[in-house]
Each structure stands twice: as C-alpha cells, then as structure tokens.
Design a protein around this motif. Structure first.
Motif, PDB file in Angstrom:
ATOM      1  N   PRO A   9      86.386 140.435 -43.109  1.00  0.00           N
ATOM      2  CA  PRO A   9      87.452 140.907 -42.224  1.00  0.00           C
ATOM      3  C   PRO A   9      87.670 142.403 -42.324  1.00  0.00           C
ATOM      4  CG  PRO A   9      88.356 139.683 -44.079  1.00  0.00           C
ATOM      5  CD  PRO A   9      86.884 139.497 -44.129  1.00  0.00           C
ATOM      6  N   GLY A  10      87.792 143.015 -41.148  1.00  0.00           N
ATOM      7  CA  GLY A  10      88.178 144.414 -41.091  1.00  0.00           C
ATOM      8  C   GLY A  10      89.684 144.501 -41.016  1.00  0.00           C
ATOM      9  N   PRO A  11      90.247 145.685 -40.759  1.00  0.00           N
ATOM     10  CA  PRO A  11      91.714 145.818 -40.736  1.00  0.00           C
ATOM     11  C   PRO A  11      92.374 144.917 -39.684  1.00  0.00           C
ATOM     12  CG  PRO A  11      90.616 147.866 -40.076  1.00  0.00           C
ATOM     13  CD  PRO A  11      89.559 146.962 -40.590  1.00  0.00           C
ATOM     14  N   ARG A  12      91.766 144.817 -38.479  1.00  0.00           N
ATOM     15  CA  ARG A  12      92.394 143.997 -37.444  1.00  0.00           C
ATOM     16  C   ARG A  12      92.340 142.518 -37.809  1.00  0.00           C
ATOM     17  NH1 ARG A  12      89.908 144.551 -31.844  1.00  0.00           N
ATOM     18  NH2 ARG A  12      90.739 142.466 -31.505  1.00  0.00           N
ATOM     19  N   ALA A  13      91.154 142.101 -38.252  1.00  0.00           N
ATOM     20  CA  ALA A  13      90.989 140.697 -38.617  1.00  0.00           C
ATOM     21  C   ALA A  13      91.908 140.341 -39.772  1.00  0.00           C
ATOM     22  CB  ALA A  13      89.538 140.424 -38.989  1.00  0.00           C
ATOM     23  N   LYS A  14      92.106 141.290 -40.676  1.00  0.00           N
ATOM     24  CA  LYS A  14      92.982 141.029 -41.815  1.00  0.00           C
ATOM     25  C   LYS A  14      94.402 140.775 -41.342  1.00  0.00           C
ATOM     26  CE  LYS A  14      90.928 143.049 -45.922  1.00  0.00           C
ATOM     27  NZ  LYS A  14      90.572 144.358 -46.465  1.00  0.00           N
ATOM     28  N   ARG A  15      94.839 141.639 -40.361  1.00  0.00           N
ATOM     29  CA  ARG A  15      96.182 141.458 -39.834  1.00  0.00           C
ATOM     30  C   ARG A  15      96.309 140.101 -39.138  1.00  0.00           C
ATOM     31  NH1 ARG A  15      96.899 146.154 -36.167  1.00  0.00           N
ATOM     32  NH2 ARG A  15      95.015 146.730 -37.156  1.00  0.00           N
ATOM     33  N   ARG A  16      95.268 139.760 -38.359  1.00  0.00           N
ATOM     34  CA  ARG A  16      95.298 138.489 -37.630  1.00  0.00           C
ATOM     35  C   ARG A  16      95.353 137.317 -38.610  1.00  0.00           C
ATOM     36  NH1 ARG A  16      90.809 139.042 -34.241  1.00  0.00           N
ATOM     37  NH2 ARG A  16      89.674 137.841 -35.798  1.00  0.00           N
ATOM     38  N   ASN A  17      94.504 137.393 -39.647  1.00  0.00           N
ATOM     39  CA  ASN A  17      94.507 136.310 -40.636  1.00  0.00           C
ATOM     40  C   ASN A  17      95.861 136.177 -41.313  1.00  0.00           C
ATOM     41  OD1 ASN A  17      91.919 135.830 -40.023  1.00  0.00           O
ATOM     42  ND2 ASN A  17      91.040 136.630 -41.914  1.00  0.00           N
ATOM     43  N   ALA A  18      96.466 137.334 -41.592  1.00  0.00           N
ATOM     44  CA  ALA A  18      97.788 137.295 -42.219  1.00  0.00           C
ATOM     45  C   ALA A  18      98.789 136.621 -41.299  1.00  0.00           C
ATOM     46  CB  ALA A  18      98.242 138.712 -42.552  1.00  0.00           C
ATOM     47  N   LEU A  19      98.670 136.923 -39.975  1.00  0.00           N
ATOM     48  CA  LEU A  19      99.572 136.302 -39.003  1.00  0.00           C
ATOM     49  C   LEU A  19      99.383 134.786 -38.982  1.00  0.00           C
ATOM     50  CD1 LEU A  19     101.608 136.937 -36.694  1.00  0.00           C
ATOM     51  CD2 LEU A  19      99.674 136.698 -35.130  1.00  0.00           C
ATOM     52  N   PHE A  20      98.095 134.364 -38.941  1.00  0.00           N
ATOM     53  CA  PHE A  20      97.812 132.917 -38.926  1.00  0.00           C
ATOM     54  C   PHE A  20      98.348 132.254 -40.184  1.00  0.00           C
ATOM     55  CE2 PHE A  20      94.313 133.526 -35.711  1.00  0.00           C
ATOM     56  CZ  PHE A  20      94.916 132.733 -34.768  1.00  0.00           C
ATOM     57  N   THR A  21      98.144 132.923 -41.315  1.00  0.00           N
ATOM     58  CA  THR A  21      98.645 132.379 -42.577  1.00  0.00           C
ATOM     59  C   THR A  21     100.148 132.167 -42.489  1.00  0.00           C
ATOM     60  OG1 THR A  21      96.970 133.679 -43.701  1.00  0.00           O
ATOM     61  CG2 THR A  21      98.681 132.712 -45.073  1.00  0.00           C
ATOM     62  N   LEU A  22     100.825 133.181 -41.922  1.00  0.00           N
ATOM     63  CA  LEU A  22     102.279 133.117 -41.819  1.00  0.00           C
ATOM     64  C   LEU A  22     102.697 131.943 -40.923  1.00  0.00           C
ATOM     65  CD1 LEU A  22     104.618 134.832 -42.912  1.00  0.00           C
ATOM     66  CD2 LEU A  22     104.793 135.833 -40.622  1.00  0.00           C
ATOM     67  N   VAL A  23     102.063 131.850 -39.732  1.00  0.00           N
ATOM     68  CA  VAL A  23     102.405 130.776 -38.792  1.00  0.00           C
ATOM     69  C   VAL A  23     102.182 129.410 -39.435  1.00  0.00           C
ATOM     70  CG1 VAL A  23     101.742 129.677 -36.621  1.00  0.00           C
ATOM     71  CG2 VAL A  23     101.961 132.157 -36.749  1.00  0.00           C
ATOM     72  N   PHE A  24     101.032 129.283 -40.106  1.00  0.00           N
ATOM     73  CA  PHE A  24     100.697 128.002 -40.722  1.00  0.00           C
ATOM     74  C   PHE A  24     101.673 127.673 -41.842  1.00  0.00           C
ATOM     75  CE2 PHE A  24      97.843 125.183 -43.243  1.00  0.00           C
ATOM     76  CZ  PHE A  24      97.648 124.235 -42.261  1.00  0.00           C
ATOM     77  N   LEU A  25     102.040 128.722 -42.585  1.00  0.00           N
ATOM     78  CA  LEU A  25     102.992 128.546 -43.682  1.00  0.00           C
ATOM     79  C   LEU A  25     104.334 128.063 -43.144  1.00  0.00           C
ATOM     80  CD1 LEU A  25     102.747 129.024 -46.716  1.00  0.00           C
ATOM     81  CD2 LEU A  25     103.904 131.198 -46.401  1.00  0.00           C
ATOM     82  N   VAL A  26     104.775 128.679 -42.020  1.00  0.00           N
ATOM     83  CA  VAL A  26     106.039 128.267 -41.408  1.00  0.00           C
ATOM     84  C   VAL A  26     105.953 126.815 -40.957  1.00  0.00           C
ATOM     85  CG1 VAL A  26     107.547 128.610 -39.424  1.00  0.00           C
ATOM     86  CG2 VAL A  26     106.729 130.573 -40.716  1.00  0.00           C
ATOM     87  N   ALA A  27     104.819 126.454 -40.329  1.00  0.00           N
ATOM     88  CA  ALA A  27     104.652 125.073 -39.878  1.00  0.00           C
ATOM     89  C   ALA A  27     104.735 124.112 -41.056  1.00  0.00           C
ATOM     90  CB  ALA A  27     103.314 124.924 -39.152  1.00  0.00           C
ATOM     91  N   LEU A  28     104.038 124.442 -42.149  1.00  0.00           N
ATOM     92  CA  LEU A  28     104.074 123.593 -43.341  1.00  0.00           C
ATOM     93  C   LEU A  28     105.484 123.508 -43.907  1.00  0.00           C
ATOM     94  CD1 LEU A  28     100.882 124.359 -45.474  1.00  0.00           C
ATOM     95  CD2 LEU A  28     101.410 122.332 -44.127  1.00  0.00           C
ATOM     96  N   ALA A  29     106.181 124.670 -43.885  1.00  0.00           N
ATOM     97  CA  ALA A  29     107.532 124.697 -44.443  1.00  0.00           C
ATOM     98  C   ALA A  29     108.466 123.818 -43.625  1.00  0.00           C
ATOM     99  CB  ALA A  29     108.049 126.131 -44.482  1.00  0.00           C
ATOM    100  N   VAL A  30     108.320 123.879 -42.272  1.00  0.00           N
ATOM    101  CA  VAL A  30     109.146 123.028 -41.413  1.00  0.00           C
ATOM    102  C   VAL A  30     108.900 121.556 -41.735  1.00  0.00           C
ATOM    103  CG1 VAL A  30     109.478 122.245 -39.039  1.00  0.00           C
ATOM    104  CG2 VAL A  30     109.360 124.685 -39.541  1.00  0.00           C
TER     105      VAL A  30
END
Lengths: 307, 221
Positions: A9-30
């Motif tokens: 991952p480059g800088p953009r992909a890293k940001r995107r992955n972080a976003l996906f991680t966050l979304v998935f984390l929120v879904a799991l938390a819900v």
C-alpha cells in the motif's frame, strides 16, 4: 498460501485501508453491542450464571466431564471399528475381480450418500427391535453403529486414495522380486499407505467427534452437547453460558486435531524418507461425497458401484 | 407392501429437505464468497475476522449450532427472524444455522480455488492498474469459481445430508418424518429403505452431474 491480490500500500491505499478498517470495526462494534444488549436484557450475563463453570468443580464433574468422556468413547470406538472395515472395503474396491470391486463400490457409494442421522435412527430402532440391549446403553450402540457405517465407507475411500497415491515403482518393484498380489498389498502398499493417509485419518476424527453430538440431540445419548439442558436447568436458565462452554470445548478439541493434521501433512510432504505420497486433510471432504472423483483417485480406473 | 406410507406426507417431507438445501445453499454461497473475499483482502482486520470465523465455525458441531439457534437465539433471546408460527420460525432458524455453518466450508473451497489462479495473472492485473476489487471481480473470482465447481458440489451434497440435523429443532423434514414413522409403524426395514433411497436419489445424481460439470468448465492449465 494465497498470493497477495494487492500491491504494497502507498499513502492513498493506506488511508483507504484505514477507512475500511474503521467501517468494519464500527460494524463489528454495533453487532457486539446488539449481542451485549440482548444478553443483558435477558439477564444472561449475570455472574451467577457463569460462575459455576469457573468456581464450582461440580459443574465439571457432574455434567461436562462425563459428557466429554462419552463423546470421546463413542468417537474412539467408531474410529477403531471403522478403520479395519474401511481398509477392507477400500482394498476390495481395488480388486481385480469385477464382482468384488462392484459389491464394495456399491456399499461405499450407498453409505456415503445417506446422512449419518438416518443411519443412527435406523440403528437405534433396529437394536430395540431385534436385540435385547438395555435401553440405557442402546444410544451408545446406535451412535457408534451409525458412525461406523458412514465412516467405514469414507475411510474406504481414504485408504483407496492412499494406496493409489503411492508411486507406481512400489508395485513394480514388488512384482520384480516375485511377490504375489496379496503379498504386494499386505507387505508393500498397505504399510506405506497408512503413513500417507495419516493426515486424512486425523481430520476424519474431527468429523466423527462433531457427529457424536447428533446422538445427544436426537437419541438421548449423554454426550457433551446433551449436558447443556441439565446444566441450564440446574444453574438457573443459563442457556447461553452452557452453550458457550460446550462450544468452546468442541472448538478446542477439534482445532487441536485440525492443527495436528496439517502439521502432520507438512511433515510428511517434507520428509526425506517418505515416498512423497500424502492424502491431505483437505481431501477428506471430497472423499466423503458420493459419485465419481477426479484426480489421482481415478488413476487405477476402479470406479465401480452404484449408478 | 408400501401401504404403511399412507397417512404420511413423504414427498412433503423431502420437499422441506430440498427447500432447506436450496435456501441455505444460496445463503452460504453469498456469505461464503464474502468471507473468502475478506480473507484475501488488504485490510488486516477483515482477514483476521474471516480466519477466526472459519476456524471457529468449522470446529463446532452443526448440531450445537442448530440447537443453539432454537434454544439460545429464539427461546432465550427472542430472535424469531420475522416469522410468527413455530413451523416458519424453526424453518428459518434452521436455514440460518445451516448457512452459518456451510459458508465456512464454501469460503475454504473458494480460497483453494483462488490459489489455483496463476500468480502471473494476478501480477499482470496489478501491473495494468486494476485495484484489489477489480482484480478479484474481473480476473480471480471468475476463474476460481470455475475451478471449484467440484469442491462446491461436495459442500452442497454435505449440506443436503446435514439438513437432517434440523430434525433436532422440530423442522418437519425427512429425518423427522422417519423418526415419527419408526415410532408408529412396525416396518423398520422398509421405512429405512424408503428414506435411504430418497437420500441416494438426492445426493448421488447431484454428485455425478456436478462432477461432470466441473470437468467441463474447469480451466485447463
């Protein structure tokens, strides 16, 4: 190992992955929050309901351990009886005589096509009608019989695949020093195929352990799963806690067996002394299916049986 | 000779078996594909979740899962999946349990299919600038699906046989009817033969047909 489908991952992909991680984390938390709320509402999280498994040794000695013992007993009996039977059927399927091959093939295809539960129900009814086994031990007999009928036919395929996976040179060499067919099978092929099929045998044991739970649910066999009801009755309707404990025990046993099987497989594949022939743990799923098989299993051209 | 069949809805029971198989088959294909995509994705958390799900669910007996949907989900937590009468609730719970269990096996089958796609193709698709989702959707999954028809057929047949477990929570499928008939009639051997034949008719042709299909569609390498 899966080859990576993505670049480093480059800088953009890293940001995107972080976003996906966050979304998935929120879904799991819900999801976790919903589970927590519903458990809380039904008072399933009270310490009283979980305490027996941590502090009370009687929960283990009266319910869980006897259940576990019965599970282990049924599973090991089934394995020990099914293995020689399976070897016999598997070797018969490789026979040069058409009718031996055909009969063994029919038996194998038939029992693989039928659910284990149907076999257990049949065995249970048959024992009560035709024998005078006492009703207390009948569930154990029924469970073991059902497991043996089904697993002998699966193990027959494992044995067949194990023998067929050996390099041709083994048979040729045995012929060259003047061994007869039976001698070749007994002294050369069978001993080596046992090593080759060890991973498959271990992972079939997982299937057997899981199937014993059927006896607890439908035949009144007092194995591990069957201990859930008396436990939750005795410890104040702690259904969820009891289920969790039982499921965790099953997962631990079977995970240990699965890991052992794949460790064994890797070791055999790397081994310098082996012939390189291995029936992997993954193959079991395929061998448990009725019908013809693709791959090395067909090398001997011996797909007989029920059509 | 077969007059003991009167008064029992044999075809109806097997129809329930077929419906259970179809609904949970489709469900586990979808959920299993999602899980497989998670397991090869660049997001570590998703990979971890996929791996944990598969390893835990595969090692729990299906019977435990099915009974949990009834005793745990429905009776304790009140999850009824939008149905009001017991028949519908139990049916839906059984589909839920079977889907949750089978999708772990679908995921593993698919992942082994993904492994058969040559690394060169994946490198090439990355080189022309396809993203992970595009690589997966356009290059990898179409080939993976063609190479796993055989393993998926095995999963489907195992699922067909596994639907009998839902007899444990009172779904009126074949095994439940067999249990009832054995209790009421004195024709053990014939009853068992009928049900055995029913399952042989369901599973053996599926195995042979899908084995033939998998030979047809698999990518020659």
């Amino acid at each position: 190992m899966t080859p990576p489908l993505y670049d480093v991952p480059g800088p953009r992909a890293k940001r995107r992955n972080a976003l996906f991680t966050l979304v998935f984390l929120v879904a799991l938390a819900v999801l976790a929050w919903w589970v927590y709320r519903s458990l809380e509402e039904k008072n399933q999280l009270e310490w009283v309901k979980w305490r027996p498994f941590f502090t009370d040794s009687r929960a283990w000695s009266t319910y869980i351990l006897p259940g576990l013992r019965n599970t282990a007993l049924a599973a090991s009996l089934a394995m020990v009886i099914a293995l020689p039977l399976g070897a016999l059927l598997g070797i018969s399927r490789l026979s040069d005589h058409r009718w031996v091959r055909g009969t063994a093939g029919t038996v194998v295809e038939f029992f693989r096509a039928i659910p284990v539960l149907i076999l257990m129900l049949f065995a249970n009814a048959a024992f009560s009608e035709f024998t005078d086994i006492s009703p207390d031990t009948r569930p154990l007999y029924a469970v073991v019989t059902g497991l043996v009928l089904y697993n002998a036919s699966v193990l027959a395929e494992v044995v067949r695949a194990g023998i067929l996976s050996l390099p041709r040179g083994q048979t040729d060499a045995a012929k060259a020093i003047g061994m007869r067919k039976g001698q070749t099978m007994l002294h050369v092929l069978l001993p080596q195929s046992v090593t080759a099929m060890l991973p498959a045998l271990v992972s079939q044991l997982v299937v057997i352990v899981k199937d014993t739970a059927l006896g607890g649910a439908l035949l009144g066999f007092s194995e591990l799963l069957a201990s859930v009801r008396p436990m939750s009755a005795n410890y104040g309707a702690n259904t969820i806690a009891s289920f969790t404990v039982v499921a965790v025990i099953f997962v631990l046993i079977n995970f240990a067996l699965t890991t052992f099987a794949s460790w064994l497989e890797g070791r055999l594949r790397r081994g310098k002394k082996s012939t390189g022939a291995v029936v992997g743990a993954e193959a079991v799923e395929e061998l448990a299916t009725p019908g013809e098989h693709i791959g090395p299993g067909d090398a001997g051209g011996s797909t007989g049986g029920a059509k | 000779m077969f007059d003991f069949l009167e008064g029992y809805d044999l075809l109806g029971a097997f129809w329930v078996t077929v419906r259970l198989t179809l609904y949970s088959g489709v469900g586990s294909l979808v959920w299993g594909t999602v899980l497989a995509a998670m397991r090869v994705s660049p997001v570590p958390l998703m990979r971890g979740f996929g791996t944990a799900y598969v390893n835990v669910v595969r090692n729990i007996p299906l019977t435990v899962i099915i009974i949990f949907t009834s005793l745990g989900l429905f009776q304790t937590l009140g999850v009824s999946l939008g149905a009001d009468d017991f028949t519908a609730i139990n049916f839906r719970l059984a589909v839920l349990g079977l889907t949750a269990y089978t999708s772990a096996f679908v995921c593993e089958a698919l992942r082994s299919g993904i492994n058969t796609v040559p690394v060169g193709q994946i490198e090439a698709s990355r080189a022309i600038g396809l993203s992970f989702a595009q690589t997966l959707r356009l290059v990898v999954l179409p080939q993976a699906f063609r190479s796993v028809v055989g393993p998926l057929a095995n999963v489907l047949i195992a699922l067909t046989k596994n639907t009998t477990v839902s007899a444990a929570i009172g779904v009126a499928e074949a095994a439940a009817l067999m249990r009832e008939m054995i209790e009421n009639e004195a024709q053990l051997i014939l009853i068992s033969a009928v049900f055995a034949a029913g399952f042989v008719c369901l599973t053996l042709p599926t195995g042979l047909f899908l084995g033939w299909v998998s030979k047809k569609v698999s990518v020659r390498r």
